[in-house]
Structure formats: structure tokens, C-alpha cells
Design a protein around this motif. Structure first.
Motif, mmCIF file in Angstrom:
data_model
loop_
_atom_site.group_PDB
_atom_site.id
_atom_site.type_symbol
_atom_site.label_atom_id
_atom_site.label_comp_id
_atom_site.label_asym_id
_atom_site.label_seq_id
_atom_site.Cartn_x
_atom_site.Cartn_y
_atom_site.Cartn_z
ATOM 1 N N GLU A 227 4.303 -39.811 -34.288
ATOM 2 C CA GLU A 227 3.206 -40.612 -34.867
ATOM 3 C C GLU A 227 1.942 -40.389 -34.003
ATOM 4 O OE1 GLU A 227 3.077 -45.050 -36.507
ATOM 5 O OE2 GLU A 227 2.926 -44.982 -34.298
ATOM 6 N N LEU A 228 0.877 -39.890 -34.649
ATOM 7 C CA LEU A 228 -0.421 -39.689 -33.969
ATOM 8 C C LEU A 228 -1.301 -40.910 -34.196
ATOM 9 C CD1 LEU A 228 -1.039 -35.960 -34.961
ATOM 10 C CD2 LEU A 228 -0.027 -36.840 -32.844
ATOM 11 N N THR A 229 -2.003 -41.318 -33.145
ATOM 12 C CA THR A 229 -2.841 -42.519 -33.200
ATOM 13 C C THR A 229 -4.257 -42.183 -32.740
ATOM 14 O OG1 THR A 229 -2.239 -43.157 -30.948
ATOM 15 C CG2 THR A 229 -0.871 -44.014 -32.751
ATOM 16 N N ASP A 230 -5.193 -43.068 -33.096
ATOM 17 C CA ASP A 230 -6.584 -42.905 -32.675
ATOM 18 C C ASP A 230 -6.802 -43.609 -31.338
ATOM 19 O OD1 ASP A 230 -6.526 -45.547 -33.377
ATOM 20 O OD2 ASP A 230 -7.877 -45.369 -35.084
ATOM 21 N N ALA A 231 -8.083 -43.780 -31.007
ATOM 22 C CA ALA A 231 -8.410 -44.407 -29.723
ATOM 23 C C ALA A 231 -7.980 -45.856 -29.685
ATOM 24 C CB ALA A 231 -9.903 -44.280 -29.459
ATOM 25 N N ASN A 232 -7.892 -46.497 -30.803
ATOM 26 C CA ASN A 232 -7.465 -47.905 -30.872
ATOM 27 C C ASN A 232 -5.948 -48.051 -31.075
ATOM 28 O OD1 ASN A 232 -10.151 -48.813 -30.621
ATOM 29 N ND2 ASN A 232 -10.461 -48.559 -32.856
ATOM 30 N N ASP A 233 -5.200 -46.994 -30.933
ATOM 31 C CA ASP A 233 -3.727 -46.965 -31.080
ATOM 32 C C ASP A 233 -3.304 -47.293 -32.517
ATOM 33 O OD1 ASP A 233 -1.176 -46.419 -30.120
ATOM 34 O OD2 ASP A 233 -0.817 -48.487 -29.487
ATOM 35 N N LYS A 234 -4.216 -46.911 -33.419
ATOM 36 C CA LYS A 234 -3.921 -47.098 -34.839
ATOM 37 C C LYS A 234 -3.317 -45.804 -35.359
ATOM 38 C CE LYS A 234 -6.054 -48.335 -39.242
ATOM 39 N NZ LYS A 234 -7.364 -48.668 -39.911
#
Length: 286
Positions: A227-234
Motif C-alpha cells: 500500500e502506497l501512501t502520501d505525505a499524510n499517510d493516506k
């Protein structure tokens, strides 16, 4: 005048004149026999005949005399039976005896009604105990069948892995239940390290990690989820990799993940128009 004994003097004192005039008496007629034609004689004859007939009909023995209780003794009854004239009813043939009625056994319900309360209570308890034993026996059989079914459907892979001798029986059971024997899938015994995500090109990435089997049994290879996430761990995207996709060449997925072994993993993938700041990795069984 004195008469000497032995001589009797007969003096005729009649008058000679009277003797010449009176006739001599006639001699008495001889007695004639009785005349039986008279009424008296006929009655006497009939009376004597009746007495003679009654004498002939009298029994040779005296009539029985009852005792003080009014009953005849056995000897008197036997004598009376020989001396008495048979009655017309005795001369008739005796009727045949009627067949004895069939004696039928009472029904069980009648027997139970005639029994004491404690007997009926004991029989009821015995019947209830038999029913409980029968129910428990049937329940035990069903429980064993249920366990066998559960063992075949749920734990078949684990049982075959632990006890290889059961494999033929499990294969026969699965033939009936339309299942198949596979390697165990104990996800709790598998561990995957966090690893490292590297950028190879502008849209190409590489995941390096280590997969460990801590079980004492050979396990099936798990699936790996990334699972890849953005800077906000979304979460931006999720990717799933099958064993043939992440295993190196020369490792056959069908042979399984050996007990107490480790397997290094390197995964290459492309990601366009997305910029990931972080990731999460996990293993699972489909």
C-alpha cells in the motif's frame, strides 16, 4: 244209688207218647265252601294283591337316613344311587361340556394400571434413562461425524501436513466433499519485514523485503500486499503480488515455504502520475 266206675247208665226219660208225635230233627247240612264271588271276598283278594305288589317293589335295603346335619353319608349316597329308580332325565344322554373360554392375557396398559406407583415410577425412570442413553449415543455418533467433516473441510491441510499417513483417507474424503488437499496456511506463523522501497526510474520502483516462516510445518506461500501512501499517510494505491510474481526463479511455489526458513523478496513495479511518500506491506492468504 251208687254207680260204680266204668259204667254209664242211659235212662230214656222221654215220654213214649211224645216220642211218637214229634218228628226227628234233620241232620245238619255239611258246610259248603266259601263263595268268592261276594263283594267282601273280592275286596279282600284285591287288598292281598296290592300288598304283594308293594312287597315286590320294596327295595332290598332300608332307605338312607340323613345324619344330624341333614346330609347323607357316602355309603348312603352310594346305596341310594343303586336302589333308586332312574329318572327320565338320568336316562337322557348328558350334554357335551362347553369349551372353556380362551384366557387372554391382560393388555400392558391394564397391567400398568394394576401395578403400584413405585413400580410404574421405576419403569418410567428406566425408560427415560434408555432414551437418554440412546440420545447420547446418537449425539455422539453425530458429533464424531461432525468432527470428521470439520477435520476434512477445515483442518485437512494441517492434518495431512502433521500426519502424512492420513493423506489417502483425506483424499478419499475430499473426493466426496469436492475439496482438495493443499499446504497449510497458518498466517500467524509468517513474518515479513518492513523492507525498503526504492525508485529505479521516474515511474519504476523496487521493493526489497524478507519473508520468514516460523512454523514447524511447510506452509503455502502467502500473498504480499503493498500500500502506497502520501505525505499524510493516506492510501493512494494498493497492489497485491502473488507467489509467482515475487519468488525468484528456481523456487517452485507448489513445494511450499519450508519450515523455519527465510526467503528474500524483490519486487519491481511501475507507478505513473502518482508520487508516493511512504508505504505499508503485509502478507495474507486469499
Amino acid at each position: 244209688m251208687v254207680l260204680t266206675s266204668g259204667y254209664v247208665l242211659d235212662f230214656d226219660l222221654t215220654d213214649p207218647a211224645m216220642a211218637a208225635t214229634e218228628p226227628e230233627p234233620e241232620p245238619e247240612a255239611a258246610a259248603e265252601p266259601d263263595d268268592f264271588s261276594g263283594p267282601a271276598t273280592q275286596f279282600a283278594i284285591e287288598a292281598e294283591a296290592d300288598l304283594a305288589f308293594e312287597h315286590l317293589n320294596e327295595p332290598e335295603f332300608d332307605p338312607p337316613v340323613p345324619d344330624d346335619d341333614g346330609e347323607l353319608s357316602l355309603a348312603d349316597e352310594i346305596g341310594a344311587s343303586f336302589t333308586s329308580d332312574p329318572s327320565p332325565s338320568e336316562l337322557e344322554p348328558e350334554p357335551e361340556p362347553e369349551p372353556a373360554p380362551l384366557v387372554t392375557e391382560p393388555a400392558p396398559d391394564d397391567i400398568e394400571h394394576d401395578e403400584p406407583d413405585f413400580v410404574r415410577l421405576g419403569r418410567a425412570k428406566e425408560k427415560a434413562a434408555r432414551r437418554r442413553r440412546l440420545t447420547m449415543g446418537i449425539g455422539s455418533v453425530l458429533l464424531v461425524m461432525l468432527l470428521a467433516f470439520q477435520g476434512i473441510t477445515t483442518f485437512r491441510n494441517l492434518l495431512v501436513a502433521k500426519y502424512p499417513a492420513l493423506k489417502p483417507a483425506m483424499l478419499a474424503g475430499c473426493a466426496l466433499l469436492h475439496c482438495k488437499i493443499e499446504l497449510p496456511a497458518q498466517i500467524e506463523t509468517l513474518v515479513i519485514e518492513t523492507g525498503e522501497l526504492q525508485t529505479i526510474a521516474s515511474d519504476t520502483f523496487q521493493l526489497t523485503t524478507l519473508l520468514r516462516n516460523e512454523s514447524g510445518l511447510t506452509q503455502a506461500w502467502p500473498y504480499i500486499e503493498l500500500e502506497l501512501t502520501d505525505a499524510n499517510d493516506k492510501a493512494l494505491v494498493r497492489r497485491v503480488f502473488t507467489p509467482p510474481q515475487y519468488l525468484p526463479q528456481g523456487v517452485a511455489p507448489a513445494k511450499g515455504f519450508g519450515a523455519h526458513s527465510e526467503q528474500p523478496v524483490k519486487i519491481h513495479f511501475a507507478l505513473k502520475q502518482l508520487k508516493a511518500s511512504g508505504f505499508h506491506i503485509a502478507v495474507f492468504y486469499p
